[in-house]
Structure formats: structure tokens, C-alpha cells
Design a protein around this motif. Structure first.
Motif, PDB file in Angstrom:
ATOM      1  N   VAL A   1       0.772  -1.029   0.007  1.00  0.00           N
ATOM      2  CA  VAL A   1       0.250   0.447   0.360  1.00  0.00           C
ATOM      3  C   VAL A   1       1.213   1.606   0.102  1.00  0.00           C
ATOM      4  CG1 VAL A   1      -2.013  -1.320   1.523  1.00  0.00           C
ATOM      5  CG2 VAL A   1       0.029  -0.415   2.747  1.00  0.00           C
ATOM      6  N   LYS A   2       2.128   1.142   0.400  1.00  0.00           N
ATOM      7  CA  LYS A   2       2.875   2.479   0.160  1.00  0.00           C
ATOM      8  C   LYS A   2       3.715   2.510  -0.908  1.00  0.00           C
ATOM      9  CE  LYS A   2       4.487   1.410   5.560  1.00  0.00           C
ATOM     10  NZ  LYS A   2       5.888   1.268   6.150  1.00  0.00           N
ATOM     11  N   ALA A   3       3.206   1.534  -1.937  1.00  0.00           N
ATOM     12  CA  ALA A   3       3.770   1.633  -3.520  1.00  0.00           C
ATOM     13  C   ALA A   3       2.375   3.323  -4.128  1.00  0.00           C
ATOM     14  CB  ALA A   3       4.382   1.295  -4.067  1.00  0.00           C
ATOM     15  N   GLY A   4       2.919   3.932  -4.999  1.00  0.00           N
ATOM     16  CA  GLY A   4       2.001   4.820  -6.061  1.00  0.00           C
ATOM     17  C   GLY A   4       2.207   4.332  -7.110  1.00  0.00           C
ATOM     18  N   CYS A   5       1.765   5.861  -7.714  1.00  0.00           N
ATOM     19  CA  CYS A   5       2.123   6.209  -9.202  1.00  0.00           C
ATOM     20  C   CYS A   5       3.705   5.445  -9.703  1.00  0.00           C
ATOM     21  CB  CYS A   5       1.843   7.428  -9.647  1.00  0.00           C
ATOM     22  SG  CYS A   5       2.730   8.023 -10.902  1.00  0.00           S
ATOM     23  N   CYS A   6       3.750   4.945 -10.986  1.00  0.00           N
ATOM     24  CA  CYS A   6       5.082   4.450 -10.853  1.00  0.00           C
ATOM     25  C   CYS A   6       6.066   5.469 -11.745  1.00  0.00           C
ATOM     26  CB  CYS A   6       4.821   3.740 -12.477  1.00  0.00           C
ATOM     27  SG  CYS A   6       4.379   3.960 -13.946  1.00  0.00           S
TER      28      CYS A   6
ATOM     29  N   LEU B   1       4.837  13.591 -18.717  1.00  0.00           N
ATOM     30  CA  LEU B   1       4.742  15.879 -18.532  1.00  0.00           C
ATOM     31  C   LEU B   1       5.921  16.631 -18.825  1.00  0.00           C
ATOM     32  CD1 LEU B   1       0.700  15.418 -17.150  1.00  0.00           C
ATOM     33  CD2 LEU B   1       2.043  16.038 -19.609  1.00  0.00           C
ATOM     34  N   ASN B   2       7.138  16.018 -18.965  1.00  0.00           N
ATOM     35  CA  ASN B   2       8.343  17.062 -17.647  1.00  0.00           C
ATOM     36  C   ASN B   2       8.634  17.817 -16.542  1.00  0.00           C
ATOM     37  OD1 ASN B   2       8.629  16.616 -20.934  1.00  0.00           O
ATOM     38  ND2 ASN B   2       7.097  18.264 -21.319  1.00  0.00           N
ATOM     39  N   ASP B   3       8.181  16.664 -16.056  1.00  0.00           N
ATOM     40  CA  ASP B   3       8.030  16.958 -14.657  1.00  0.00           C
ATOM     41  C   ASP B   3       9.213  15.869 -14.233  1.00  0.00           C
ATOM     42  OD1 ASP B   3       8.201  17.252 -11.832  1.00  0.00           O
ATOM     43  OD2 ASP B   3       6.450  18.007 -11.839  1.00  0.00           O
TER      44      ASP B   3
ATOM     45  N   LYS C   1      11.157  10.765 -10.438  1.00  0.00           N
ATOM     46  CA  LYS C   1      12.273  10.152  -9.888  1.00  0.00           C
ATOM     47  C   LYS C   1      11.532  10.093  -8.032  1.00  0.00           C
ATOM     48  CE  LYS C   1      15.167  11.189 -13.248  1.00  0.00           C
ATOM     49  NZ  LYS C   1      17.111  11.512 -13.299  1.00  0.00           N
ATOM     50  N   ASP C   2      11.075  10.890  -7.843  1.00  0.00           N
ATOM     51  CA  ASP C   2      10.783  11.080  -6.703  1.00  0.00           C
ATOM     52  C   ASP C   2       9.082   9.771  -6.270  1.00  0.00           C
ATOM     53  OD1 ASP C   2      12.380  12.768  -5.665  1.00  0.00           O
ATOM     54  OD2 ASP C   2      10.921  14.544  -5.691  1.00  0.00           O
ATOM     55  N   ASP C   3       8.513   9.887  -7.101  1.00  0.00           N
ATOM     56  CA  ASP C   3       7.844   8.740  -7.280  1.00  0.00           C
ATOM     57  C   ASP C   3       8.513   7.618  -7.250  1.00  0.00           C
ATOM     58  OD1 ASP C   3       5.583  10.435  -7.668  1.00  0.00           O
ATOM     59  OD2 ASP C   3       5.326  10.190  -9.668  1.00  0.00           O
ATOM     60  N   MET C   4       9.462   7.391  -7.756  1.00  0.00           N
ATOM     61  CA  MET C   4      10.307   6.027  -8.085  1.00  0.00           C
ATOM     62  C   MET C   4      11.105   6.193  -7.096  1.00  0.00           C
ATOM     63  SD  MET C   4      11.817   6.969 -12.077  1.00  0.00           S
ATOM     64  CE  MET C   4      11.344   7.443 -13.109  1.00  0.00           C
ATOM     65  N   ARG C   5      11.257   6.615  -6.673  1.00  0.00           N
ATOM     66  CA  ARG C   5      12.512   6.118  -5.186  1.00  0.00           C
ATOM     67  C   ARG C   5      11.644   5.932  -3.594  1.00  0.00           C
ATOM     68  NH1 ARG C   5      14.894  11.327  -6.727  1.00  0.00           N
ATOM     69  NH2 ARG C   5      16.760  11.205  -7.861  1.00  0.00           N
ATOM     70  N   ARG C   6       9.983   6.588  -4.430  1.00  0.00           N
ATOM     71  CA  ARG C   6       8.764   6.154  -3.136  1.00  0.00           C
ATOM     72  C   ARG C   6       8.894   4.832  -3.408  1.00  0.00           C
ATOM     73  NH1 ARG C   6       4.296   8.407  -5.120  1.00  0.00           N
ATOM     74  NH2 ARG C   6       4.265   6.328  -6.283  1.00  0.00           N
ATOM     75  N   ASN C   7       8.346   4.509  -4.618  1.00  0.00           N
ATOM     76  CA  ASN C   7       8.392   2.890  -4.757  1.00  0.00           C
ATOM     77  C   ASN C   7       9.402   1.604  -4.611  1.00  0.00           C
ATOM     78  OD1 ASN C   7       5.047   4.026  -5.502  1.00  0.00           O
ATOM     79  ND2 ASN C   7       6.066   3.573  -8.074  1.00  0.00           N
TER      80      ASN C   7
ATOM     81  N   ARG D   1      10.700  -0.899 -15.251  1.00  0.00           N
ATOM     82  CA  ARG D   1      11.740  -1.843 -15.990  1.00  0.00           C
ATOM     83  C   ARG D   1      12.639  -0.883 -16.463  1.00  0.00           C
ATOM     84  NH1 ARG D   1      10.587  -6.810 -19.852  1.00  0.00           N
ATOM     85  NH2 ARG D   1       9.505  -7.193 -17.875  1.00  0.00           N
ATOM     86  N   ASP D   2      12.154   0.490 -16.607  1.00  0.00           N
ATOM     87  CA  ASP D   2      13.169   1.529 -16.713  1.00  0.00           C
ATOM     88  C   ASP D   2      13.889   2.133 -15.722  1.00  0.00           C
ATOM     89  OD1 ASP D   2      14.389   3.042 -19.164  1.00  0.00           O
ATOM     90  OD2 ASP D   2      13.205   4.288 -19.484  1.00  0.00           O
ATOM     91  N   TYR D   3      13.489   2.198 -14.140  1.00  0.00           N
ATOM     92  CA  TYR D   3      14.263   2.898 -13.290  1.00  0.00           C
ATOM     93  C   TYR D   3      15.877   2.497 -13.033  1.00  0.00           C
ATOM     94  CZ  TYR D   3       9.719   3.050 -10.704  1.00  0.00           C
ATOM     95  OH  TYR D   3       8.734   2.956 -10.386  1.00  0.00           O
ATOM     96  N   ALA D   4      16.183   1.551 -13.727  1.00  0.00           N
ATOM     97  CA  ALA D   4      17.236   1.190 -13.777  1.00  0.00           C
ATOM     98  C   ALA D   4      18.180   2.469 -13.982  1.00  0.00           C
ATOM     99  CB  ALA D   4      17.768   0.024 -13.983  1.00  0.00           C
ATOM    100  N   ARG D   5      17.837   2.270 -15.668  1.00  0.00           N
ATOM    101  CA  ARG D   5      18.578   4.043 -16.794  1.00  0.00           C
ATOM    102  C   ARG D   5      18.145   4.721 -15.931  1.00  0.00           C
ATOM    103  NH1 ARG D   5      16.844   7.074 -20.900  1.00  0.00           N
ATOM    104  NH2 ARG D   5      14.408   5.860 -20.678  1.00  0.00           N
ATOM    105  N   LEU D   6      16.562   5.344 -15.693  1.00  0.00           N
ATOM    106  CA  LEU D   6      16.547   6.870 -14.658  1.00  0.00           C
ATOM    107  C   LEU D   6      17.244   7.121 -13.668  1.00  0.00           C
ATOM    108  CD1 LEU D   6      12.894   6.416 -16.413  1.00  0.00           C
ATOM    109  CD2 LEU D   6      14.637   7.756 -17.300  1.00  0.00           C
TER     110      LEU D   6
END
Length: 409
Positions: free
Chosen positions: A205-210, A217-219, A224-230, A257-262
């Protein structure tokens, strides 16, 4: 392609990525033939090769113009061009860099910035999105068609998640941001199918938008904060030996699957991001790996004609082709042929809201192709495609895993 990047970008991480990609492009034009927007508009600058030239000019220091931004905005990021490219040009990565630079250098007028701000504020936040959908359904006749399209009828109450059976195999799944409100049965159906295959599926439940909504949308910073939270939410389960992270929306799957690159240049999260990306699986990969067991459970009964729409994120992003079709055939469906199956339906995340005219033309073309064989159902693998196609036609559109679930009952 010879490139002389400007000082502001040359020695940055983004500049190094862009320079490498640009040097691979031999401007052969093969990509143009498979570009949906070029096919609709016939403008070189609305195809990958033209957009690459525009991005190159921006990164070499040319003035950023409204014309440049409009051509980049009209790109679906469908990645059909990447599938076609003989040189392996990672066009979508270059587009990410180009769009970010353009966004920083050219302020948008309010009529463009306001809807983007609303989308990247509301969509990734279920606490805002769910009540917004409820209000939107009540006011649907008053909304612009591009927004009304995104509000399907109230979902039917599906069967519950399976009771925990103590399976030795355990997998995480991403609930996501819009899918729990628009189609809550998809993850539950996945859990039921995997339960029959001896796998426990659960959400954190602590995970959210990917992160895909904000990223495209260029933010990118907040994405990346969303990714780190997940990653933080999932990491205890990763350390506990979870076998995979199953992502039922192919658009989200591409992003995870692109988290590693980003996050490769993030000293704290790079290693964890690489592990998360390695664990990310589309449900079709999990189910297909248990193919023999699945076929033993499926009844040998015909289930009618069905057309499968392969999302761009599935076939061009995740590079998964033919697997879901074979699973549906094993479940008793007769798959009808779909012309130009490589082309986008026009959903493309927020694209159908921000570029409604082009999205509508693409949807009409896609539905014409899907319905040509007279199917009783259309199946797909991404929530955005599902809602977009359902709003434009009369043929029911379902997530393929729901159909496998029903075949197993």
C-alpha cells in the motif's frame, strides 16, 4: 549523425546520452513509415527523423520555438520507430532529453500549462483521482469529449482476491494510480489466476504511481521522487525474497523496467533501481512460464471471436509479442486478424487529453481494424488503451487477464 552539442548540455549526463543516440542515427527514414503521426499529418517534422533534427538543433544551441515544441508534443512516444530502426536508435530517450530542455527554455501559455499541471497533480494521486472521477461521472454530459472519454461506467464488482493459501512462491504487484478506480478487477483477476498456478500475489500500500505520468509531462524530478518512493516501499519485500514485481498495466511496466536507467546517476538508489527493474514482469511472462499447468486447468470449450490490441508499451516498449495471443487461444478464443497492429490507438497516457483530435483519428483507425473480423470482444493489456478504446466503440474491451480468469472459473 555529426553533432556539436552546446556548452549547457555537452558535459551533462543527459548530454552524453543524447550525443550517443544522435551519433547512431543514419537518417535512413525507415522509422517514418511506421510513425502514426507522420501517417496522419504527412509532415517530416511530425515523424521521428524530423523530430530528431529538431532536438539536435535545440541541443546545439538553436533558439527554442513554439513550432519545435508543438512537433515534439505531437509525438505519441509509441516507440514503433525503435522497433523499426536498423541502427538501434533509442529515440524515446532522446525525446525525453529534448522535451526537458524545451520545457525549461520556453514557458508555456496558461492554456497549455494549466491542463498539464492538473494532470500531473491529480492522476498520480488516488486520493484526488478517485473523487475527481466520481464528480466527473456526475457531470459527464457537461465535460469536453476528451475528458468524458476517460470516465467509463462504474466498474462491476468483481470476485475478491483469493484467500491466502500459503504458497511458497510470492510476488508483488503494483496497484498504480488510476487503475484501482477505473478497473479494480484487473489486479484481483491476476491474483486469482496466479493463485491457481501456485503463486501468491499481493500489493504494497505504500507504493503508488510508477512515475510515468509526471515523467512524460516533463516533470522528471518529481517523477523520480515517485520512483524512489516505490523502491523504498518495495525494498523490504525484495530483501525478503519476493520473486517478481508484476505490473498489470504495460505502460507502468515499461516505466518500472526503466528505473535502472532513469536512476543510474543516483548514488543512493542506482543499485536498488537496477534490482527493481530486473524483478519487473508483465503478467503474461509469469502466466506463459506456467503454460503447461495453465492449459491443464483450462476447459476445452470455445469462447468465441476476439480481437487483441497490443499496446505500444507491450510490443515496442517491453518487446512482448505473441505471448498473450497464444494464452487467449489456449483459453478457447478465436483471434481475428488486426491490420496495422503495430500502430498506436491514440491513448498514450495523457496524449488523448492533450491532443484530442489526433487521438480521435488514431482511435477510429484502430477500432476499424479491430472490428474488421467481427469479434465479440476486444482484449488489451493496458488501462489507458482499455478506457480509450471502450469510449470510442460498442464492442466490449477487457484486460486479457480477466478473460483468462473467467475461463478458469
Amino acid at each position: 549523425m555529426d553533432t556539436q552539442l552546446a556548452d549547457f548540455i555537452r558535459d551533462t549526463h543527459a548530454g552524453r546520452i543524447a550525443g550517443e543516440i544522435l551519433r547512431k542515427c543514419v537518417h535512413c527514414g525507415f522509422c517514418t513509415a511506421t510513425c502514426p503521426t507522420y501517417q496522419l499529418l504527412g509532415d517530416e517534422l511530425d515523424g521521428p527523423r524530423g523530430r530528431i533534427y529538431l532536438i539536435k538543433q535545440v541541443l546545439e544551441g538553436r533558439e527554442v520555438t513554439e513550432k519545435t515544441r508543438s512537433h515534439l508534443d505531437r509525438c505519441l512516444t509509441c516507440r514503433s520507430c525503435e522497433t523499426t530502426c536498423p541502427s538501434g536508435v533509442k529515440y524515446s530517450q532522446l525525446l525525453d532529453v529534448g522535451r526537458q530542455v524545451v520545457e525549461a527554455k520556453l514557458k508555456r501559455p496558461l492554456r497549455e500549462s494549466l491542463p498539464r499541471t492538473l494532470l500531473k497533480t491529480v492522476l498520480p494521486n488516488p486520493a484526488l483521482f478517485a473523487p475527481a472521477v466520481k464528480i466527473g461521472r456526475a457531470l459527464k454530459p457537461l465535460l469536453p469529449s476528451s475528458l468524458a472519454d476517460k470516465l467509463p461506467p462504474l466498474p462491476e464488482t468483481g470476485r475478491p482476491w483469493p484467500v491466502k493459501q500459503g504458497h511458497s512462491r510470492r510476488m508483488l504487484t503494483l496497484a498504480g494510480c488510476v487503475q484501482p478506480t477505473l478497473a479494480p478487477n484487473i489486479n484481483a483477476a491476476t491474483a486469482r489466476v496466479l493463485d491457481r498456478l501456485g503463486i501468491e500475489l499481493f500489493e504494497e500500500v505504500k507504493a503508488g504511481c510508477c512515475g510515468a505520468v509526471r515523467f512524460h509531462l516533463n516533470d522528471q524530478a518529481r517523477a523520480k521522487d515517485d520512483m524512489r518512493r516505490n523502491i523504498d516501499a518495495w525494498w523490504p519485500h525484495v530483501e525478503g525474497g519476493v520473486e517478481a514485481i508484476v505490473v498489470t498495466a504495460s505502460g507502468c511496466g515499461v516505466q518500472v523496467r526503466d528505473y535502472a536507467r532513469l536512476l543510474a546517476d543516483d548514488a543512493v538508489y542506482a543499485g536498488k533501481a537496477a534490482k527493481i527493474s530486473a524483478l519487473c514482469r508483465d503478467p503474461s511472462e509469469i502466466v506463459a512460464a506456467e503454460g503447461e499447468r495453465l492449459r491443464a486447468l483450462l476447459p476445452a470449450s470455445p469462447r468465441g471471436k476476439l480481437a487483441f490490441h497490443s499496446p505500444c508499451t507491450l510490443q515496442h516498449g517491453l518487446q512482448i509479442r505473441g505471448i498473450i495471443e497464444s494464452l487467449l487461444a489456449a483459453a478457447g478464443y478465436v483471434l481475428t486478424p488486426v491490420a496495422d497492429g503495430h500502430l498506436c490507438c491514440g491513448s498514450a497516457g495523457t496524449y488523448s487529453v492533450l491532443q484530442p483530435e489526433l487521438a480521435e483519428k488514431l482511435r477510429i483507425n484502430k477500432l476499424t481494424a479491430l472490428n474488421a473480423g467481427g469479434p465479440a470482444l476486444i482484449a488489451t493489456a493496458n488501462i489507458g488503451c482499455l478506457t480509450h478504446l471502450q469510449a470510442g466503440g460498442m464492442t466490449p474491451v477487457r484486460h486479457w487477464i480477466e478473460l483468462i480468469d473467467e475461463a478458469l472459473t
